[in-house]
Design a protein around this motif. Structure first.
Motif, short mmCIF file in Angstrom:
data_model
loop_
_atom_site.label_atom_id
_atom_site.label_comp_id
_atom_site.label_asym_id
_atom_site.label_seq_id
_atom_site.Cartn_x
_atom_site.Cartn_y
_atom_site.Cartn_z
N GLU A 101 0.84 -1.21 0.00
CA GLU A 101 0.00 0.00 0.00
C GLU A 101 0.86 1.25 0.00
O GLU A 101 0.57 2.23 -0.68
N SER B 207 -5.51 3.90 -6.30
CA SER B 207 -6.15 3.35 -5.11
C SER B 207 -7.39 2.52 -5.44
O SER B 207 -8.10 2.08 -4.56
N LYS C 85 -9.74 -0.34 -5.97
CA LYS C 85 -9.74 -1.71 -5.45
C LYS C 85 -10.22 -2.67 -6.54
O LYS C 85 -10.90 -2.28 -7.49
N GLN D 191 -8.21 -8.95 1.40
CA GLN D 191 -7.82 -7.56 1.62
C GLN D 191 -6.40 -7.33 1.11
O GLN D 191 -6.12 -6.37 0.41
N GLY E 95 -5.91 -6.93 -2.56
CA GLY E 95 -6.34 -5.70 -3.21
C GLY E 95 -7.84 -5.50 -3.28
O GLY E 95 -8.32 -4.57 -3.94
N PHE E 96 -8.61 -6.35 -2.61
CA PHE E 96 -10.06 -6.16 -2.58
C PHE E 96 -10.44 -5.27 -1.39
O PHE E 96 -9.72 -5.24 -0.39
N GLU E 97 -11.55 -4.54 -1.54
CA GLU E 97 -12.09 -3.82 -0.40
C GLU E 97 -13.00 -4.79 0.34
O GLU E 97 -14.03 -5.21 -0.20
#
Lengths: 214, 355, 105
Positions: free
Chosen positions: A73, A89, A91, A117, A120-122
């Motif tokens: 990140e 940014s 997702k 998470q 890269g998933f919200e």
């Protein structure tokens, strides 16, 4: 240094789980004129994939996965200035994840959330023993692309089916992918209740979520 | 026309496979275990034997005379009076009746007493009832009778316990706090298990069964090992069985050690010596079943892992062979053909000391 | 119930139908591996290791030693009484027997 070598350096930096190493590798890649999207996709994300594999193989552990995700990140944030607004940014997708009502098992579901998470998933982990309506409410609130339904007992497994029925009733089924998992869940069960996929473990959950959402 | 044999998928479905397909799946499962655990492959003879076992024409198979092993039992009598959630068949009966049925009707070699919730922590408020039941059971049974439950570190985290959920902390990047929470929970679990077993020993139990060690990750195993150590120190003759939750010790903490060894990432052949060092008498290796693969793939994988554990262990190994583990399909009405084949394979190829 | 019964039928030593409880006791009390435990028990009973899973042989042996049999024989040792005889036979201590001894005058 060739591009491939730079990508490897970026990936290795993520695998090292060290923020400073990732930041330095990203700065170096930028100075070599590599496109930010390539730095992320072929370097940092490739490193995170490897972290997932090492977790599955018992070589890295959950804290390392989180440290690596945090380092990645940080690297991505350096690139934000070079990228179109929100591109860096963005997702991979929004996922609501939880263990269905009546089932207090938390750990497996929690590991899946962490791995999604870090990939890269919200992720909105709504916990364990979650009233089924809460899944629907959270899906609406977050405009989720996918819902993950965990159940560790044969007695609570039907909750997964009920959520799918509720999604249909509310006209959400076509908008939301459904992933099921947990010890008694199987591929056949997923097919029987009309889920989109079944995941055997956390890394498979990431792979299948990517297949369906990315 | 090539002969096909009836076998199963990991979820229990009936399928047909040729000998060549069975062998190919066995080899693939074996290779997966050998790769992950960095352990030896099975020999060609062992693979041939596994093919023979799977392809046997009888519905039920058995070990060769003289190769029988003791069969130990977890979940106590819950399988008789329990509900679907713990694979119970719902026959109203006392636990004494359940224990005696195992000894006298089923021919069980050992038995266990447990309570319906089957975690150690909730035993504390009902300890007197557990002691009383143990006393009555011990008066009436001959086979070794242990007290058993799950360490279940999850019960020490919010909302069930005093420590913050490390999963939530981890997701919020609060790694140090998550680790501190696991360490705190482990200390409490060790204390509870030790206290409960002191009471049960005073009521005549032969010993303790730790069921599903590591289910809540390395902290769960850490707590169990320290409880084993404390119990062995206080009761030199106590029977201690430690059965695992899975083939890999999940690293939720990552840094916890026992006897100078990091617990996270241990495979069965690495778990066995640590469990023995802590003071257990019997180690229960576990290999989970992949429901999307064939019984042959799962058996090849499970036998490879367990064989390595049996070799590495200094104490007897009783492989865990319940629903969805040890090459047995994940199905709550397990098929006799698959169970008996997996059982025979573990005894005759993996060389287990018991089940 | 299908799972445990299938294991008992496939691989088990039949408990007190034969000598499964005795072999299990040696694994538990002395951490003996299966081969050693069987040899130890067979020697104590003066039978072969093959006999340990043979109900025909073990029925008489168990009756002779008073260590409990599977059918309910009136007047024969059961429960703690049978375990006390097992203690002597196998040269081990059994916790419930110790408790019992401690409770009698």
């Amino acid at each position: 240094m060739s591009k491939e070598e730079t990508f490897k350096e970026l990936a290795d930096a993520v695998i090292s789980c060290k923020k400073e190493a990732v930041d330095a590798a990203v700065e170096k890649a930028r100075s070599e004129g590599i496109e930010p999207a390539e730095i992320i996709e072929k370097g940092l994300a490739a490193g995170m994939n490897e972290v997932g594999i090492l977790f599955e193989r018992g070589k890295l552990f959950l804290p390392h996965v989180m440290l690596a995700a945090g380092a990645m990140e940080s690297g991505v944030s350096i690139l934000e200035a070079d990228m179109p607004t929100d591109a860096a940014s963005k997702k991979l997708g929004v996922i609501v994840n939880g263990t269905v009502e009546g089932d207090v098992h938390d750990i497996g579901k929690s590991i899946v959330s962490t791995m999604l998470q870090s990939a890269g998933f919200e992720v909105h982990d709504i916990g364990r023993d979650v009233p089924l309506q809460d899944f629907i409410d959270k899906i609406k609130e977050t405009n989720a692309d996918m819902v993950g339904l965990s159940a560790l007992m044969t007695t609570t497994l039907p909750g997964q089916k009920e959520v799918i029925e509720m999604l249909k009733e509310q006209g959400l089924r076509d908008k939301v992918k459904v992933m099921v998992g947990g010890a008694p869940a199987t591929e056949n069960w997923a097919n029987k209740i009309g889920a989109d996929c079944y995941a055997e473990n956390a890394s498979e959950a990431v792979t299948k979520a990517k297949e369906l959402l990315v | 026309m090539t002969t096909e044999y009836t076998t199963r998928m990991g979820d229990g479905q009936r399928i047909l496979m040729t000998r060549e397909q069975i062998l190919a799946d066995l080899k693939e499962g074996m290779a997966d275990a050998a790769d992950l655990g960095e352990i030896p492959d099975l020999s060609e003879d062992e693979l041939d034997k596994l093919v023979d076992i799977i392809a046997m024409p009888a519905r039920m198979v058995g070990v060769e005379p003289g190769k029988e092993v003791p069969v130990t039992h977890d979940i106590g009598t819950i399988r008789i009076d329990g509900d679907q959630g713990n694979s119970g068949v719902g026959i109203p009966s006392s636990r004494l009746v359940g224990v005696m049925m195992h000894e006298r009707a089923f021919g069980a070699d050992t038995m266990e007493l447990g309570h319906i919730d089957y975690s150690y922590k909730p035993v504390k408020p009902v300890i007197s009832n557990e002691q009383q039941t143990m006393e009555v059971c011990q008066q009436n049974t001959i086979i070794p009778l242990l007290y058993g439950a799950m360490p279940n570190l999850g019960l020490y985290y919010t909302p069930d316990g005093p420590f913050q959920n490390p999963g939530d902390l981890m997701k919020a990047f609060k790694i140090d706090e998550a680790r501190a929470s696991i360490e705190g929970a482990a200390k409490h679990a060790t204390r509870d298990i030790t206290w409960i077993m002191k009471k049960m020993m005073s009521s005549g139990t032969d010993g303790i069964n730790f069921d599903t060690v590591g289910a809540a990750g390395d902290g769960d195993m850490y707590a169990s090992l320290h409880a084993i150590e404390a119990l062995r120190k206080e009761f030199p003759h106590i029977y201690i069985e430690a059965g695992m939750a899975g083939e890999l010790t999940l690293g939720l903490h990552g840094d916890l050690q026992y006897d100078g060894k990091v617990l996270a990432g241990m495979w069965p052949h690495q778990q066995a010596p640590v469990v023995a060092k802590a003071g257990a008498n019997i180690f229960g290796p576990v290999v989970n079943t992949n429901t999307s693969r064939s019984a042959a793939w799962n058996l090849g994988r499970a036998v490879t892992f367990v064989k390595a554990a049996v070799k590495a262990s200094s104490i007897p190994c009783h492989v865990n062979m319940g629903m969805g583990v040890g090459g047995i399909p994940m199905f709550e009405t397990p098929t006799i053909d698959a169970v008996s084949r997996a059982s025979k394979a573990m005894v005759e190829v993996a060389g287990v000391d018991g089940i | 119930m299908g799972m445990p019964i299938t294991h008992i039928m496939t691989s088990g030593m039949s408990g007190i139908r034969a000598a499964g409880d005795l072999v299990a006791r040696m694994e538990f009390s002395k951490s003996m591996r299966i081969g050693e435990a069987k040899e130890y028990v067979a020697k104590k009973l003066d039978v072969s290791t093959l006999d340990l899973s043979d109900e025909y042989v073990m029925r008489e042996v168990r009756e002779d030693h008073g260590i409990g049999v599977i059918t309910s024989v009136a007047g024969a040792p059961k429960g703690i009484a049978a375990k006390m005889n097992i203690e002597k036979l196998l040269d081990i201590k059994i916790n419930s027997c110790e408790m019992f001894r401690n409770q009698i005058a």
